[in-house]
Design a protein around this motif. Structure first.
Motif, PDB file in Angstrom:
ATOM      1  N   GLN A   1      -9.512  13.192   6.565  1.00  0.00           N
ATOM      2  CA  GLN A   1     -10.258  11.968   6.834  1.00  0.00           C
ATOM      3  C   GLN A   1      -9.283  10.866   7.225  1.00  0.00           C
ATOM      4  OE1 GLN A   1     -12.394  11.126   3.270  1.00  0.00           O
ATOM      5  NE2 GLN A   1     -13.989  12.614   3.691  1.00  0.00           N
ATOM      6  N   GLU A   2      -9.644  10.116   8.241  1.00  0.00           N
ATOM      7  CA  GLU A   2      -8.797   9.017   8.664  1.00  0.00           C
ATOM      8  C   GLU A   2      -8.966   7.847   7.712  1.00  0.00           C
ATOM      9  OE1 GLU A   2      -8.965   7.892  12.748  1.00  0.00           O
ATOM     10  OE2 GLU A   2      -9.423   9.937  13.375  1.00  0.00           O
ATOM     11  N   PRO A   3      -7.863   7.156   7.398  1.00  0.00           N
ATOM     12  CA  PRO A   3      -7.985   5.996   6.504  1.00  0.00           C
ATOM     13  C   PRO A   3      -8.776   4.882   7.171  1.00  0.00           C
ATOM     14  CG  PRO A   3      -5.752   6.184   7.351  1.00  0.00           C
ATOM     15  CD  PRO A   3      -6.502   7.404   7.801  1.00  0.00           C
ATOM     16  N   VAL A   4      -9.541   4.199   6.361  1.00  0.00           N
ATOM     17  CA  VAL A   4     -10.349   3.086   6.851  1.00  0.00           C
ATOM     18  C   VAL A   4      -9.448   1.865   6.945  1.00  0.00           C
ATOM     19  CG1 VAL A   4     -12.306   1.591   6.368  1.00  0.00           C
ATOM     20  CG2 VAL A   4     -12.407   4.016   5.794  1.00  0.00           C
ATOM     21  N   GLU A   5      -9.410   1.262   8.131  1.00  0.00           N
ATOM     22  CA  GLU A   5      -8.585   0.078   8.324  1.00  0.00           C
ATOM     23  C   GLU A   5      -9.484  -1.131   8.521  1.00  0.00           C
ATOM     24  OE1 GLU A   5      -5.597   0.410  11.316  1.00  0.00           O
ATOM     25  OE2 GLU A   5      -5.114   2.470  10.747  1.00  0.00           O
ATOM     26  N   PRO A   6      -9.095  -2.253   7.955  1.00  0.00           N
ATOM     27  CA  PRO A   6      -9.893  -3.457   8.157  1.00  0.00           C
ATOM     28  C   PRO A   6      -9.826  -3.891   9.615  1.00  0.00           C
ATOM     29  CG  PRO A   6      -7.887  -3.963   6.939  1.00  0.00           C
ATOM     30  CD  PRO A   6      -7.955  -2.481   7.094  1.00  0.00           C
TER      31      PRO A   6
ATOM     32  N   LYS B   1      -8.518  -0.916  -1.660  1.00  0.00           N
ATOM     33  CA  LYS B   1      -7.447  -0.377  -2.510  1.00  0.00           C
ATOM     34  C   LYS B   1      -7.978  -0.071  -3.907  1.00  0.00           C
ATOM     35  CE  LYS B   1      -2.925  -1.313  -4.400  1.00  0.00           C
ATOM     36  NZ  LYS B   1      -3.109  -1.693  -5.782  1.00  0.00           N
ATOM     37  N   SER B   2      -8.788  -0.956  -4.455  1.00  0.00           N
ATOM     38  CA  SER B   2      -9.314  -0.732  -5.806  1.00  0.00           C
ATOM     39  C   SER B   2     -10.290   0.436  -5.851  1.00  0.00           C
ATOM     40  CB  SER B   2      -9.979  -2.000  -6.342  1.00  0.00           C
ATOM     41  OG  SER B   2     -11.147  -2.294  -5.598  1.00  0.00           O
ATOM     42  N   GLN B   3     -10.946   0.728  -4.723  1.00  0.00           N
ATOM     43  CA  GLN B   3     -11.852   1.874  -4.653  1.00  0.00           C
ATOM     44  C   GLN B   3     -11.101   3.177  -4.441  1.00  0.00           C
ATOM     45  OE1 GLN B   3     -14.483   0.885  -1.443  1.00  0.00           O
ATOM     46  NE2 GLN B   3     -15.569  -0.689  -2.606  1.00  0.00           N
TER      47      GLN B   3
ATOM     48  N   THR C   1      -3.957   3.801  -0.144  1.00  0.00           N
ATOM     49  CA  THR C   1      -2.837   3.949  -1.061  1.00  0.00           C
ATOM     50  C   THR C   1      -2.092   2.622  -1.141  1.00  0.00           C
ATOM     51  OG1 THR C   1      -1.309   4.629   0.674  1.00  0.00           O
ATOM     52  CG2 THR C   1      -2.574   6.384  -0.431  1.00  0.00           C
ATOM     53  N   GLU C   2      -1.149   2.534  -2.058  1.00  0.00           N
ATOM     54  CA  GLU C   2      -0.364   1.306  -2.207  1.00  0.00           C
ATOM     55  C   GLU C   2       0.416   1.010  -0.921  1.00  0.00           C
ATOM     56  OE1 GLU C   2       1.106  -2.141  -3.701  1.00  0.00           O
ATOM     57  OE2 GLU C   2      -0.388  -0.892  -4.681  1.00  0.00           O
ATOM     58  N   ALA C   3       0.982   2.044  -0.310  1.00  0.00           N
ATOM     59  CA  ALA C   3       1.754   1.849   0.920  1.00  0.00           C
ATOM     60  C   ALA C   3       0.861   1.369   2.059  1.00  0.00           C
ATOM     61  CB  ALA C   3       2.454   3.148   1.310  1.00  0.00           C
ATOM     62  N   GLU C   4      -0.311   1.967   2.205  1.00  0.00           N
ATOM     63  CA  GLU C   4      -1.248   1.547   3.254  1.00  0.00           C
ATOM     64  C   GLU C   4      -1.705   0.116   3.017  1.00  0.00           C
ATOM     65  OE1 GLU C   4      -3.404   5.782   4.342  1.00  0.00           O
ATOM     66  OE2 GLU C   4      -4.105   4.636   2.604  1.00  0.00           O
ATOM     67  N   PHE C   5      -1.945  -0.211   1.743  1.00  0.00           N
ATOM     68  CA  PHE C   5      -2.372  -1.561   1.379  1.00  0.00           C
ATOM     69  C   PHE C   5      -1.308  -2.582   1.780  1.00  0.00           C
ATOM     70  CE2 PHE C   5      -2.197  -5.005  -1.778  1.00  0.00           C
ATOM     71  CZ  PHE C   5      -3.425  -5.597  -1.547  1.00  0.00           C
TER      72      PHE C   5
ATOM     73  N   GLN D   1      -1.095  -2.962   5.669  1.00  0.00           N
ATOM     74  CA  GLN D   1      -2.203  -3.731   6.242  1.00  0.00           C
ATOM     75  C   GLN D   1      -2.139  -5.200   5.827  1.00  0.00           C
ATOM     76  OE1 GLN D   1      -4.301  -2.689   8.556  1.00  0.00           O
ATOM     77  NE2 GLN D   1      -3.229  -0.736   8.533  1.00  0.00           N
ATOM     78  N   LYS D   2      -1.719  -5.436   4.597  1.00  0.00           N
ATOM     79  CA  LYS D   2      -1.606  -6.828   4.116  1.00  0.00           C
ATOM     80  C   LYS D   2      -0.569  -7.579   4.936  1.00  0.00           C
ATOM     81  CE  LYS D   2       0.586  -8.155   0.331  1.00  0.00           C
ATOM     82  NZ  LYS D   2       0.971  -8.342  -1.067  1.00  0.00           N
ATOM     83  N   SER D   3       0.589  -6.964   5.184  1.00  0.00           N
ATOM     84  CA  SER D   3       1.603  -7.645   5.975  1.00  0.00           C
ATOM     85  C   SER D   3       1.137  -7.844   7.419  1.00  0.00           C
ATOM     86  CB  SER D   3       2.938  -6.882   5.938  1.00  0.00           C
ATOM     87  OG  SER D   3       2.803  -5.640   6.581  1.00  0.00           O
ATOM     88  N   ARG D   4       0.358  -6.892   7.949  1.00  0.00           N
ATOM     89  CA  ARG D   4      -0.176  -7.029   9.303  1.00  0.00           C
ATOM     90  C   ARG D   4      -1.133  -8.226   9.372  1.00  0.00           C
ATOM     91  NH1 ARG D   4      -4.608  -5.891  11.961  1.00  0.00           N
ATOM     92  NH2 ARG D   4      -5.573  -4.798  10.239  1.00  0.00           N
TER      93      ARG D   4
END
Length: 91
Positions: A44-49, A71-73, A77-81, A84-87
């Motif tokens: 499954q592809e990760p869901v991106e905002p 992330k809480s759901q 993962t922490e790395a993906e979070f 995306q946060k830095s982006r």
């Protein structure tokens, strides 16, 4: 009497063997299912905002909130979070 004891012993051996085989099959099947579940989760592809809209602190905050919920759901993962946060913050 010896025939009765021999019959009881044979039944105990057959039952013990059947239990051991059944347990081994159950463990192997459980492992196989776990691998299949992991492969499906990996596929499954990760869901991106959604990308940040031009301007607006409200948009940025809404995206960060959505990212935190993902992330809480356990969707991210922490790395993906962190990625995306830095982006979002550097956009």
């Amino acid at each position: 009497m010896p025939g009765l004891l021999r019959g009881i012993a044979r039944t105990a051996i057959v039952a013990g063997t059947a239990t051991a085989v059944s347990n081994r099959v159950s463990r192997r099947q459980g492992g196989r299912w776990a691998r299949q579940d992991q492969q499906q989760a990996d596929a499954q592809e990760p869901v991106e905002p959604e990308p940040a809209a031009a301007g607006g602190m409200d948009d940025t905050l809404a995206q960060l909130k959505q990212l935190g919920e993902l992330k809480s759901q356990g969707v991210l993962t922490e790395a993906e979070f962190q990625q995306q946060k830095s982006r979002i913050l550097n956009a």
